[in-house]
Design an enzyme around this catalytic site. Structure first.
Site, PDB file in Angstrom:
ATOM      1  CB  CYS A  43      -0.940  -0.002   1.202  1.00  0.00           C
ATOM      2  SG  CYS A  43      -1.978   1.471   1.290  1.00  0.00           S
ATOM      3  CB  ILE A 179      -4.965  -2.825 -10.390  1.00  0.00           C
ATOM      4  CG1 ILE A 179      -4.942  -3.072  -8.873  1.00  0.00           C
ATOM      5  CG2 ILE A 179      -3.569  -2.433 -10.871  1.00  0.00           C
ATOM      6  CD1 ILE A 179      -4.041  -4.214  -8.450  1.00  0.00           C
ATOM      7  CD  GLU A 182      -7.894   2.374  -8.514  1.00  0.00           C
ATOM      8  OE1 GLU A 182      -8.748   2.559  -7.632  1.00  0.00           O
ATOM      9  OE2 GLU A 182      -6.784   1.848  -8.280  1.00  0.00           O
ATOM     10  NE  ARG A 205     -14.509 -11.948 -12.976  1.00  0.00           N
ATOM     11  CZ  ARG A 205     -14.267 -12.777 -11.958  1.00  0.00           C
ATOM     12  NH1 ARG A 205     -15.255 -13.399 -11.348  1.00  0.00           N
ATOM     13  NH2 ARG A 205     -13.019 -12.981 -11.547  1.00  0.00           N
ATOM     14  N   GLY A 262      -4.534  -9.570 -12.075  1.00  0.00           N
ATOM     15  CA  GLY A 262      -4.780 -10.240 -10.812  1.00  0.00           C
ATOM     16  C   GLY A 262      -3.556 -10.294  -9.925  1.00  0.00           C
ATOM     17  CB  ALA A 341     -13.249   4.159  -3.322  1.00  0.00           C
ATOM     18  CG  HIS A 436     -30.252  21.986  -2.599  1.00  0.00           C
ATOM     19  ND1 HIS A 436     -30.325  21.109  -3.649  1.00  0.00           N
ATOM     20  CD2 HIS A 436     -30.528  23.219  -3.101  1.00  0.00           C
ATOM     21  CE1 HIS A 436     -30.647  21.763  -4.747  1.00  0.00           C
ATOM     22  NE2 HIS A 436     -30.780  23.057  -4.442  1.00  0.00           N
TER      23      HIS A 436
END
Length: 470
Positions: A43, A179, A182, A205, A262, A341, A436
Site C-alpha cells: 500500500c 488496478i 485506475e 467484474r 490479478g 472505492a 443542497h
C-alpha cells in the site's frame, strides 16, 4: 518453554505493522518483525499511496479544461515525469521512515531481512540466524500475477510504473479490475495513448452491473481505447516496443504493456508447507475468524489470506489479532460489510454491501436509483452521468447495499458506510434532511423505487431501461 519473543511478525506492510505495534506498545508483548523489502508494504510503497498521488497528478489537464469552461484562460503545459517521480519517491521514503520509527518507538525489534518458518515456533532469517516465538504472524501480502502467455515477461507489472524512466507514448493495459481501470485513467491523464484490453464485455467484474456500465462508458469518454471480449495471446519484442497478438487475429505494437491481471498470495518460499500450515487452492493461507491457521501458534492477516484484499481490512485484522492474543479482548473482523472505492477519473466508484445481482438472488429487494448530470460537470459541457443507488430489503427495509458513481465517491461512501454498517433502513435515509445543492443529497431524496427485484424476476443489465423503466 522459553521463547525469544512473544510474537514474531513476518511482513512489514499495514497489517503486520499494526499487529506488532499494538501488541508491543499497548499490551506489553515482546515483539519482533522481519521485512525483506521496504517498510510499509504494497500500500505505502507500491500501491495505494503512490497510485493516489499519480491520480492527483493526472487530473491537471482535465482541471484546466474545466477551468476554461468556467471562464479562465488555463493551460497545463508539458508534464515533467522525472520531477514528479523524484518527489514521489521522496515522499514514499518519508512514509517508510515513519513506519520504521513507529515500530522502534513501540519497542519492536526490527529485522531488515527475509524470514522463513522452520517449525511452529521458529523462524530463520536470511543471515541464518534462528529466533523463536510463542506466536508467529504471517502478513506478507500478495504480488501481481502474470497471465502465463508467451512473452509476458516483456510487460510491466503495477509495481514497475512508479520507477519508469519515461512515460510510454502508447501503452496497453491488460485487465479489467480496479488496478487496470485506475491505471488506464492515470496513464491517459498523464498524456499516454492508452488502450485497455479485457476478456469480458465490461470492466470491474463483481461490482454492481449498473456501476460497471458507467465506469466502462467513462473510460471511453476520457479517450481510453477499449478492446473488450478479447484476449492477448502472445507478446514479442518489436524494436523498442512490444507487439501484442490478440485472439481475434489482430496484432498491434505498443511502447509498453502493463499487466493488471490479478494478484496472488505471496506465500512461496516461506516454509509454510514444511511447518504443516494449510494452504488454499490459490496459495492463500487458510485461517479461521480469529486469523488462526490449523497450526495453533501460527496466524495470518491481510492479502496473504485472500479474504478481503484491502489495506484497511488488513489493519483491522492485525489490530484484532493483537487485542485477542495479548490484550485480553477477543474480537474478530466482520468481512461482510467493507466499503471500497475505485479511483477512476473524473468520476470514481464507491460501494458497500451487496450488489443488486447478489441481493435479489435470495430475497425480494427494492431498487432506488438516480442517474443525472452533476451541476459542476454539466456546466462545463460534460455528458457524464452520476449514479446513486440503494438496494433495500423489501421485508426488513434495511439498506443492503449502496453504490455511488460520482466525483469524490470514495469520500461519500465512507460516510454512507457508517449508516449501512449500523443497519440503517430506507426510512432512516428518508428522515435525513438533504444538504443542497450536493451530489450526495440524492441518497436521501429518492422516494420511489425504480423496480422491485427478486429470485423470480429477470434482471435486465441495460442501464437506461433499468433506471428509466417505461
Amino acid at each position: 518453554m522459553s521463547f525469544d519473543f512473544d510474537l514474531l511478525v513476518i511482513g512489514g506492510g499495514s497489517g503486520g505493522v499494526r499487529a506488532a505495534r499494538i501488541a508491543a506498545s499497548q499490551h506489553g508483548a515482546r515483539v519482533a518483525l522481519a521485512e525483506e523489502s521496504r517498510m510499509g508494504g504494497t500500500c505505502v510503497i507500491r500501491g495505494c499511496v503512490p497510485k493516489k498521488l499519480m491520480i492527483f497528478a493526472s487530473e491537471a489537464p482535465a482541471a484546466a479544461a474545466e477551468a476554461r469552461e468556467y471562464g479562465w484562460q488555463a493551460e497545463t503545459g508539458a508534464f515533467d515525469w522525472p520531477m514528479f517521480r523524484g518527489k514521489l519517491h521522496t515522499e514514499l521514503s518519508r512514509l517508510e521512515g515513519i513506519y520504521t520509527s513507529g515500530l522502534l518507538a513501540a519497542g519492536v525489534e526490527v529485522f531488515h531481512q527475509r524470514a522463513r518458518i522452520v517449525d511452529p515456533h521458529m523462524v530463520e532469517l536470511a543471515d541464518g540466524t534462528r529466533r523463536t516465538a510463542a506466536h508467529i504472524l504471517v502478513a506478507v501480502g500478495g504480488r501481481p500475477s502474470r497471465p502465463g502467455i508467451p512473452g509476458d515477461d516483456l510487460a510491466m507489472i503495477s509495481d514497475d510504473l512508479f520507477d519508469m524512466e519515461r512515460l510510454p507514448g502508447k501503452v496497453l493495459v491488460m485487465g479489467g479490475g480496479f488496478i487496470a481501470t485506475e491505471f488506464a485513467t492515470i496513464l491517459k491523464g498523464l498524456g499516454c495513448d492508452t488502450t485497455l484490453t479485457h476478456r469480458r464485455g465490461r470492466v470491474l467484474r463483481g461490482f454492481d452491473e449498473d456501476a460497471r456500465a458507467l465506469v466502462t462508458h467513462q473510460l471511453e469518454h476520457i479517450g481510453v481505447s477499449l478492446r473488450l471480449d478479447v484476449n492477448v495471446t502472445a507478446m514479442e519484442r518489436d524494436g523498442g516496443g512490444i507487439r501484442c497478438h490478440f485472439d481475434d487475429g489482430s496484432a498491434e505494437r505498443f511502447d509498453a504493456v502493463m499487466l493488471a491481471t490479478g494478484r496472488h498470495p505471496n506465500t512461496e518460499g516461506l516454509g509454510l508447507e514444511a511447518a504443516g500450515v494449510k494452504l488454499g487452492k490459490g496459495g492463500e493461507i487458510v485461517v479461521d475468524q480469529w486469523s488462526q491457521t490449523n497450526i495453533p501458534s501460527i496466524f495470518a492477516v491481510g492479502d496473504v489470506t485472500d479474504r478481503v484484499n484491502l489495506t484497511p481490512v488488513a489493519i483491522r485484522e492485525g489490530h484484532a489479532f493483537a487485542d485477542t492474543m495479548f490484550g485480553g479482548h477477543p474480537r474478530h473482523v466482520d468481512h461482510s460489510l467493507v466499503a471500497s472505492a475505485v479511483y477512476t477519473r473524473p468520476f470514481e466508484l464507491g460501494t458497500i454491501g451487496l450488489t443488486e445481482e447478489d441481493a435479489c438472488a435470495s430475497r425480494e429487494v427494492e431498487i432506488y436509483a438516480a442517474t443525472f448530470r452533476p451541476m459542476r460537470s454539466l456546466f462545463a459541457g460534460s455528458d457524464l452521468r452520476a449514479l446513486m443507488k440503494l438496494i433495500v430489503c423489501a421485508e426488513t427495509r434495511k439498506v443492503l447495499g449502496c453504490h455511488i458513481f460520482a466525483p469524490e465517491a470514495g469520500e461519500m461512501i465512507q460516510l454512507a458506510a457508517v449508516a449501512v454498517t449500523m443497519g440503517a433502513t430506507k426510512e432512516d435515509f428518508d428522515l435525513t434532511v438533504a444538504v443542497h445543492p450536493t451530489l450526495a443529497e440524492e441518497l436521501v431524496t429518492m422516494r420511489m423505487p425504480v423496480r422491485r427485484s427478486g429470485p423470480e424476476h429477470h434482471r435486465s443489465h441495460d442501464l437506461d431501461r433499468a433506471l428509466h423503466p417505461a
